[in-house]
Scaffold this motif. Sequence first.
Motif, PDB file in Angstrom:
ATOM      1  N   PHE A 262       0.821  -1.212   0.000  1.00 40.05           N
ATOM      2  CA  PHE A 262       0.000   0.000   0.000  1.00 40.05           C
ATOM      3  C   PHE A 262       0.853   1.259   0.000  1.00 40.05           C
ATOM      4  N   ILE A 263       1.895   1.273   0.804  1.00 31.22           N
ATOM      5  CA  ILE A 263       2.743   2.464   0.889  1.00 31.22           C
ATOM      6  C   ILE A 263       3.431   2.732  -0.447  1.00 31.22           C
ATOM      7  N   PHE A 264       4.056   1.712  -1.022  1.00 29.53           N
ATOM      8  CA  PHE A 264       4.810   1.940  -2.257  1.00 29.53           C
ATOM      9  C   PHE A 264       3.918   2.042  -3.483  1.00 29.53           C
ATOM     10  N   GLY A 265       2.744   1.415  -3.455  1.00 29.96           N
ATOM     11  CA  GLY A 265       1.786   1.604  -4.555  1.00 29.96           C
ATOM     12  C   GLY A 265       1.295   3.040  -4.594  1.00 29.96           C
ATOM     13  N   ALA A 266       0.918   3.566  -3.430  1.00 34.69           N
ATOM     14  CA  ALA A 266       0.464   4.956  -3.359  1.00 34.69           C
ATOM     15  C   ALA A 266       1.608   5.917  -3.675  1.00 34.69           C
ATOM     16  N   PHE A 267       2.809   5.599  -3.195  1.00 38.25           N
ATOM     17  CA  PHE A 267       3.961   6.462  -3.444  1.00 38.25           C
ATOM     18  C   PHE A 267       4.304   6.516  -4.931  1.00 38.25           C
ATOM     19  N   SER A 268       4.216   5.383  -5.622  1.00 39.92           N
ATOM     20  CA  SER A 268       4.522   5.384  -7.055  1.00 39.92           C
ATOM     21  C   SER A 268       3.492   6.201  -7.830  1.00 39.92           C
ATOM     22  N   CYS A 269       2.222   6.104  -7.462  1.00 38.57           N
ATOM     23  CA  CYS A 269       1.198   6.929  -8.112  1.00 38.57           C
ATOM     24  C   CYS A 269       1.448   8.407  -7.832  1.00 38.57           C
ATOM     25  N   ASP A 270       1.802   8.703  -6.593  1.00 36.55           N
ATOM     26  CA  ASP A 270       2.037  10.091  -6.214  1.00 36.55           C
ATOM     27  C   ASP A 270       3.231  10.695  -6.956  1.00 36.55           C
ATOM     28  N   LEU A 271       4.265   9.914  -7.174  1.00 34.88           N
ATOM     29  CA  LEU A 271       5.433  10.442  -7.893  1.00 34.88           C
ATOM     30  C   LEU A 271       5.060  10.867  -9.314  1.00 34.88           C
ATOM     31  N   LEU A 272       4.184  10.088  -9.936  1.00 39.22           N
ATOM     32  CA  LEU A 272       3.724  10.485 -11.271  1.00 39.22           C
ATOM     33  C   LEU A 272       2.851  11.730 -11.198  1.00 39.22           C
ATOM     34  N   LEU A 273       2.028  11.836 -10.138  1.00 41.15           N
ATOM     35  CA  LEU A 273       1.208  13.046  -9.964  1.00 41.15           C
ATOM     36  C   LEU A 273       2.073  14.277  -9.714  1.00 41.15           C
ATOM     37  N   LEU A 274       3.218  14.098  -9.045  1.00 39.21           N
ATOM     38  CA  LEU A 274       4.125  15.226  -8.819  1.00 39.21           C
ATOM     39  C   LEU A 274       4.635  15.811 -10.137  1.00 39.21           C
ATOM     40  N   ILE A 275       4.778  14.966 -11.144  1.00 39.96           N
ATOM     41  CA  ILE A 275       5.236  15.446 -12.442  1.00 39.96           C
ATOM     42  C   ILE A 275       4.080  16.054 -13.232  1.00 39.96           C
ATOM     43  N   LEU A 276       2.929  15.396 -13.186  1.00 42.20           N
ATOM     44  CA  LEU A 276       1.785  15.849 -13.987  1.00 42.20           C
ATOM     45  C   LEU A 276       1.113  17.090 -13.392  1.00 42.20           C
ATOM     46  N   VAL A 277       0.799  17.062 -12.114  1.00 39.08           N
ATOM     47  CA  VAL A 277       0.091  18.152 -11.435  1.00 39.08           C
ATOM     48  C   VAL A 277       0.797  18.388 -10.090  1.00 39.08           C
ATOM     49  N   PRO A 278       1.871  19.187 -10.091  1.00 41.45           N
ATOM     50  CA  PRO A 278       2.690  19.320  -8.873  1.00 41.45           C
ATOM     51  C   PRO A 278       1.945  19.724  -7.597  1.00 41.45           C
ATOM     52  N   PRO A 279       1.043  20.716  -7.594  1.00 36.26           N
ATOM     53  CA  PRO A 279       0.391  21.062  -6.320  1.00 36.26           C
ATOM     54  C   PRO A 279      -0.443  19.899  -5.757  1.00 36.26           C
ATOM     55  N   PHE A 280      -1.183  19.239  -6.607  1.00 39.07           N
ATOM     56  CA  PHE A 280      -1.983  18.092  -6.160  1.00 39.07           C
ATOM     57  C   PHE A 280      -1.070  16.946  -5.736  1.00 39.07           C
ATOM     58  N   GLY A 281       0.034  16.776  -6.437  1.00 37.22           N
ATOM     59  CA  GLY A 281       0.999  15.739  -6.102  1.00 37.22           C
ATOM     60  C   GLY A 281       1.599  15.950  -4.716  1.00 37.22           C
ATOM     61  N   TRP A 282       1.915  17.220  -4.379  1.00 44.82           N
ATOM     62  CA  TRP A 282       2.459  17.507  -3.047  1.00 44.82           C
ATOM     63  C   TRP A 282       1.415  17.249  -1.957  1.00 44.82           C
ATOM     64  N   PHE A 283       0.154  17.605  -2.236  1.00 52.54           N
ATOM     65  CA  PHE A 283      -0.920  17.347  -1.277  1.00 52.54           C
ATOM     66  C   PHE A 283      -1.075  15.843  -1.034  1.00 52.54           C
ATOM     67  N   ILE A 284      -1.076  15.057  -2.089  1.00 50.22           N
ATOM     68  CA  ILE A 284      -1.198  13.600  -1.969  1.00 50.22           C
ATOM     69  C   ILE A 284       0.038  13.025  -1.270  1.00 50.22           C
ATOM     70  N   LEU A 285       1.219  13.587  -1.534  1.00 47.16           N
ATOM     71  CA  LEU A 285       2.437  13.116  -0.873  1.00 47.16           C
ATOM     72  C   LEU A 285       2.338  13.302   0.644  1.00 47.16           C
ATOM     73  N   ILE A 286       1.819  14.451   1.072  1.00 50.84           N
ATOM     74  CA  ILE A 286       1.658  14.693   2.510  1.00 50.84           C
ATOM     75  C   ILE A 286       0.675  13.681   3.101  1.00 50.84           C
ATOM     76  N   LEU A 287      -0.420  13.407   2.403  1.00 48.94           N
ATOM     77  CA  LEU A 287      -1.377  12.398   2.880  1.00 48.94           C
ATOM     78  C   LEU A 287      -0.739  11.014   2.940  1.00 48.94           C
ATOM     79  N   CYS A 288       0.052  10.673   1.921  1.00 45.50           N
ATOM     80  CA  CYS A 288       0.723   9.365   1.899  1.00 45.50           C
ATOM     81  C   CYS A 288       1.705   9.217   3.055  1.00 45.50           C
ATOM     82  N   VAL A 289       2.439  10.275   3.344  1.00 44.91           N
ATOM     83  CA  VAL A 289       3.398  10.216   4.446  1.00 44.91           C
ATOM     84  C   VAL A 289       2.658  10.032   5.767  1.00 44.91           C
TER      85      VAL A 289
END
Length: 195
Positions: free
Chosen positions: A90-117
Amino acid sequence: MEGRNRRHEHEGQQELGSSTTVHTAFGFLILSLLTLLQVKYQNFGNPYQTHGATMLLFVIAVLVYTIALAGMSQFTSNTSYLPLLKCVCFIFGAFSCDLLLLILVPPFGWFILILCVCMSVRLICDSHGQILQCFQQIYQSINQSTSKIFNILCGWFQNSFRSLCQSASRALNSSSMPIANSIEKQVVNRPEINA
């Protein structure tokens, strides 16, 4: 005992089956995000050049996720490690999705990264007993294996040394070696040839 092993195997199969939907969703989301990434970078170049560190982390996260998922799908009688592997998935599946979101939509990606952490910290805190138990089992397994290997090597060295000592003893006691007195007798009794 056999009934207990069957129960653990059945629980492990249920554990894997209950999370299959989540793993399917991760797979679909990763493929969708990779497709969007390809569309975004169709004319701009290569995301490995512009976001090299993020893409490297993505590859590592997907590898860890895949290895943990493969470990979960192995049916063994020891299912104590399944909750830990489920958390890792779960941690690395969500993290891998989030890394792609960081490239595509950086503000949303950072928000999801904080939730994942935050979720990762909560999962780790909730399962710290299971993590410690898993590491304790790994330590005991390594300790037992090392002890067996050490005993085997000690036995081998003892047998080799004993065999070497026996060979040396046999060589010294063997009658095939000439004794100093017999050599002297051969030299003394040898007739002289006069020229």
